[in-house]
Design a protein around this motif. Structure first.
Motif, mmCIF file in Angstrom:
data_model
loop_
_atom_site.group_PDB
_atom_site.id
_atom_site.type_symbol
_atom_site.label_atom_id
_atom_site.label_comp_id
_atom_site.label_asym_id
_atom_site.label_seq_id
_atom_site.Cartn_x
_atom_site.Cartn_y
_atom_site.Cartn_z
ATOM 1 N N ILE A 1 -13.956 -25.978 32.850
ATOM 2 C CA ILE A 1 -14.697 -26.982 33.617
ATOM 3 C C ILE A 1 -13.969 -28.316 33.522
ATOM 4 C CG2 ILE A 1 -16.874 -28.207 33.911
ATOM 5 C CD1 ILE A 1 -17.103 -25.251 34.505
ATOM 6 N N ALA A 2 -13.512 -28.830 34.660
ATOM 7 C CA ALA A 2 -12.844 -30.136 34.678
ATOM 8 C C ALA A 2 -13.886 -31.239 34.695
ATOM 9 C CB ALA A 2 -11.940 -30.235 35.895
ATOM 10 N N VAL A 3 -13.829 -32.135 33.724
ATOM 11 C CA VAL A 3 -14.764 -33.260 33.629
ATOM 12 C C VAL A 3 -14.039 -34.529 34.050
ATOM 13 C CG1 VAL A 3 -16.205 -34.630 32.084
ATOM 14 C CG2 VAL A 3 -16.082 -32.144 31.794
ATOM 15 N N ASP A 4 -14.605 -35.223 35.009
ATOM 16 C CA ASP A 4 -13.950 -36.397 35.577
ATOM 17 C C ASP A 4 -14.022 -37.620 34.675
ATOM 18 O OD1 ASP A 4 -13.341 -35.581 38.612
ATOM 19 O OD2 ASP A 4 -15.246 -34.704 38.003
ATOM 20 N N SER A 5 -15.107 -37.764 33.904
ATOM 21 C CA SER A 5 -15.235 -38.953 33.061
ATOM 22 C C SER A 5 -16.166 -38.670 31.897
ATOM 23 C CB SER A 5 -15.760 -40.139 33.870
ATOM 24 O OG SER A 5 -17.049 -39.858 34.396
ATOM 25 N N ALA A 6 -16.007 -39.454 30.824
ATOM 26 C CA ALA A 6 -16.876 -39.364 29.649
ATOM 27 C C ALA A 6 -17.218 -40.779 29.200
ATOM 28 C CB ALA A 6 -16.192 -38.598 28.522
ATOM 29 N N HIS A 7 -18.494 -41.029 28.929
ATOM 30 C CA HIS A 7 -18.950 -42.362 28.546
ATOM 31 C C HIS A 7 -19.872 -42.265 27.329
ATOM 32 C CE1 HIS A 7 -17.490 -43.929 32.409
ATOM 33 N NE2 HIS A 7 -18.053 -42.847 32.960
ATOM 34 N N GLY A 8 -19.902 -43.342 26.556
ATOM 35 C CA GLY A 8 -20.837 -43.455 25.445
ATOM 36 C C GLY A 8 -21.761 -44.631 25.658
ATOM 37 N N TYR A 9 -23.069 -44.361 25.747
ATOM 38 C CA TYR A 9 -24.026 -45.417 26.075
ATOM 39 C C TYR A 9 -24.876 -45.852 24.887
ATOM 40 C CZ TYR A 9 -22.899 -44.558 30.965
ATOM 41 O OH TYR A 9 -22.244 -44.437 32.165
ATOM 42 N N SER A 10 -24.604 -45.304 23.701
ATOM 43 C CA SER A 10 -25.401 -45.655 22.527
ATOM 44 C C SER A 10 -26.887 -45.457 22.846
ATOM 45 C CB SER A 10 -25.096 -47.092 22.088
ATOM 46 O OG SER A 10 -25.751 -47.396 20.879
ATOM 47 N N ASP A 11 -27.707 -46.498 22.649
ATOM 48 C CA ASP A 11 -29.149 -46.390 22.912
ATOM 49 C C ASP A 11 -29.562 -47.163 24.163
ATOM 50 O OD1 ASP A 11 -28.582 -48.843 21.689
ATOM 51 O OD2 ASP A 11 -30.614 -49.033 20.908
ATOM 52 N N ASP A 12 -28.594 -47.446 25.063
ATOM 53 C CA ASP A 12 -28.896 -48.261 26.244
ATOM 54 C C ASP A 12 -29.766 -47.550 27.268
ATOM 55 O OD1 ASP A 12 -27.429 -50.272 25.147
ATOM 56 O OD2 ASP A 12 -25.667 -50.020 26.435
ATOM 57 N N ARG A 13 -29.774 -46.213 27.258
ATOM 58 C CA ARG A 13 -30.491 -45.463 28.287
ATOM 59 C C ARG A 13 -31.431 -44.437 27.643
ATOM 60 N NH1 ARG A 13 -25.832 -44.338 32.962
ATOM 61 N NH2 ARG A 13 -25.155 -46.526 33.155
ATOM 62 N N PRO A 14 -32.446 -44.899 26.950
ATOM 63 C CA PRO A 14 -33.368 -43.965 26.284
ATOM 64 C C PRO A 14 -34.222 -43.199 27.293
ATOM 65 C CG PRO A 14 -34.234 -46.188 26.163
ATOM 66 C CD PRO A 14 -32.870 -46.312 26.775
ATOM 67 N N THR A 15 -34.551 -41.962 26.968
ATOM 68 C CA THR A 15 -35.478 -41.196 27.798
ATOM 69 C C THR A 15 -36.874 -41.157 27.185
ATOM 70 O OG1 THR A 15 -34.865 -39.117 26.711
ATOM 71 C CG2 THR A 15 -33.656 -39.716 28.698
ATOM 72 N N CYS A 16 -36.978 -41.476 25.900
ATOM 73 C CA CYS A 16 -38.275 -41.494 25.218
ATOM 74 C C CYS A 16 -38.467 -42.871 24.579
ATOM 75 C CB CYS A 16 -38.347 -40.417 24.138
ATOM 76 S SG CYS A 16 -38.283 -38.733 24.786
ATOM 77 N N THR A 17 -39.498 -43.558 24.973
ATOM 78 C CA THR A 17 -39.774 -44.900 24.441
ATOM 79 C C THR A 17 -41.255 -45.038 24.133
ATOM 80 O OG1 THR A 17 -40.070 -45.724 26.709
ATOM 81 C CG2 THR A 17 -37.875 -45.970 25.721
ATOM 82 N N PRO A 18 -41.597 -45.960 23.210
ATOM 83 C CA PRO A 18 -40.706 -46.777 22.380
ATOM 84 C C PRO A 18 -40.271 -45.986 21.141
ATOM 85 C CG PRO A 18 -42.969 -47.336 21.909
ATOM 86 C CD PRO A 18 -43.020 -46.312 22.989
ATOM 87 N N GLU A 19 -39.209 -46.454 20.498
ATOM 88 C CA GLU A 19 -38.752 -45.809 19.270
ATOM 89 C C GLU A 19 -39.474 -46.352 18.041
ATOM 90 O OE1 GLU A 19 -34.563 -45.774 18.714
ATOM 91 O OE2 GLU A 19 -34.212 -44.338 20.341
#
Length: 368
Positions: free
Chosen positions: A325-343
């Motif tokens: 599988i060719a992957v075009d890009s990889a990024h690290g977002y840390s905790d900038d884009r949470p799906t469950c809030t609040p922590e």
């Protein structure tokens, strides 16, 4: 007290030797506020449940718990006798054959609401269950076990269906969530998601308090104590990967706990099957663009979070490349884009939300 005696709480032929099963009797007897001494002067009902509200079996029906009188030795002896009696009755109910081929936890709570409808004073409902409902509005057979949006949708679906019991004024505890001897065990993030789901379903009933935990006593099953013939039920499975389509982009999510050990970016041995499934699904989608993003919770500082999330994204990118599988890009977002809030709630960490946010997402853009 309610205990889940459905098929999912019992081992089957695929469970293998040495499997430990939830011991609901020991779990309930040890639960906070349920010691015989603490129940004195009140009324106690005990039931086993499985398929529907109608199949809840009240083995103990509103029995008065008489206060123990006498000296300290006599009180201790009689208290111990009461505890043994209660545990024996719980074990009898737990050992009973399932009466249906489904599990309906909300139905059991509704039956408890009926049982308490005429009660005065403090009311408490304690349920020992794996939480794996496979019927009604909270059917989990196709659940992705990922993110708060799915939880919100399930709660709203149950509200619209009128399947949320009225538990106003009652304290509710659900113990043993996710503890099943069948199938693959849930990851920590999936257990956290399941715990969060039942917390929000409980809160939607109007209960005065909701305590939901995976904690449960466990024991080795007795020989021949598997599921009775004819009661096999549809199994709720924990997906190694989940996906959410939106327009031309399908996002495949892999829980961090499935892929990595704590605070590590090296793929664990358990990650192999999840990555195999992800690669297969990407091929099925016939991708135009594939990108990978890593996400962490908010602990550990921003710099560490970005390093770790990027390193994890790159590890998954390399693993997919090894699977063609060719992957075009990889990024690290840390905790900038949470799906469950609040922590954090009232200053205390919400570990369920944190586990949910630790993940790797594969965004697959498909051709129109």
């Amino acid at each position: 007290m309610l205990l889940d005696r459905s098929s999912s709480t019992r081992p089957d032929k695929a469970s293998g030797p040495g499997v430990r099963v939830p011991d609901w009797a020991a779990t309930l007897v040890a639960a906070e506020g349920l010691a015989p001494k603490e129940l004195e002067g009140g009324f106690l009902s005990v039931a086993g449940f499985d398929g529907t509200r109608a199949t809840v079996d009240w083995g103990v029906d509103q029995v008065s718990v008489t206060p123990v009188k006498g000296n300290d030795t006599l009180k201790k002896d009689r208290g111990s006798a009461q505890r043994r009696c209660l545990e024996k009755r719980l074990r009898e109910l737990s050992a009973g054959a399932p009466g249906a081929d489904r599990t309906d936890v909300l139905g059991a709570l509704a039956a408890a609401a009926d049982q308490l409808s005429s009660a005065r004073g403090d009311r408490k409902i304690v349920v020992a269950t794996d939480g794996l409902t496979n019927t009604g509005c909270a059917d989990l057979r196709s659940a992705g076990f990922d993110g708060t949006e799915e939880i919100k949708a399930t709660v709203e679906r149950c509200r619209r269906a009128g399947e949320l019991p009225d538990l106003k004024g009652a304290e509710v505890d659900l113990l043993g969530i996710g503890r099943s001897p069948r199938g693959e065990a849930p990851s920590s993030s999936q257990t956290a998601w399941l715990t969060a789901l039942w917390t929000q379903l409980c809160e939607a009933t109007g209960a005065s308090s909701c305590e939901v935990a995976a904690t449960a006593r466990a024991s080795q099953p007795e020989a021949g104590k598997g599921t009775a013939a004819g009661t096999a039920e549809p199994q709720v499975t924990y997906p190694a990967v989940s996906e959410r389509p939106k327009g031309r982009v399908t996002t495949i999510t892999l829980p961090g706990s499935v892929l990595f050990d704590t605070d590590r970016a090296e793929l664990s041995p358990a990650a192999r099957s999840a990555l195999d499934r992800a690669a297969l699904r990407i091929r099925e989608l016939d991708p135009l663009v594939v990108s990978v993003s890593g996400h962490t919770d908010s602990r550990g500082g921003e710099r560490r979070g970005r390093q770790l999330s990027l390193a994890r994204a790159q590890a998954v990118r390399s693993a997919l490349a090894g699977r063609g599988i060719a992957v075009d890009s990889a990024h690290g977002y840390s905790d900038d884009r949470p799906t469950c809030t609040p922590e954090y709630r009232d200053g205390a960490p919400d570990y369920a939300a944190m586990a949910c946010n630790r993940r790797v997402e594969i965004a697959v853009t498909v051709r129109r």
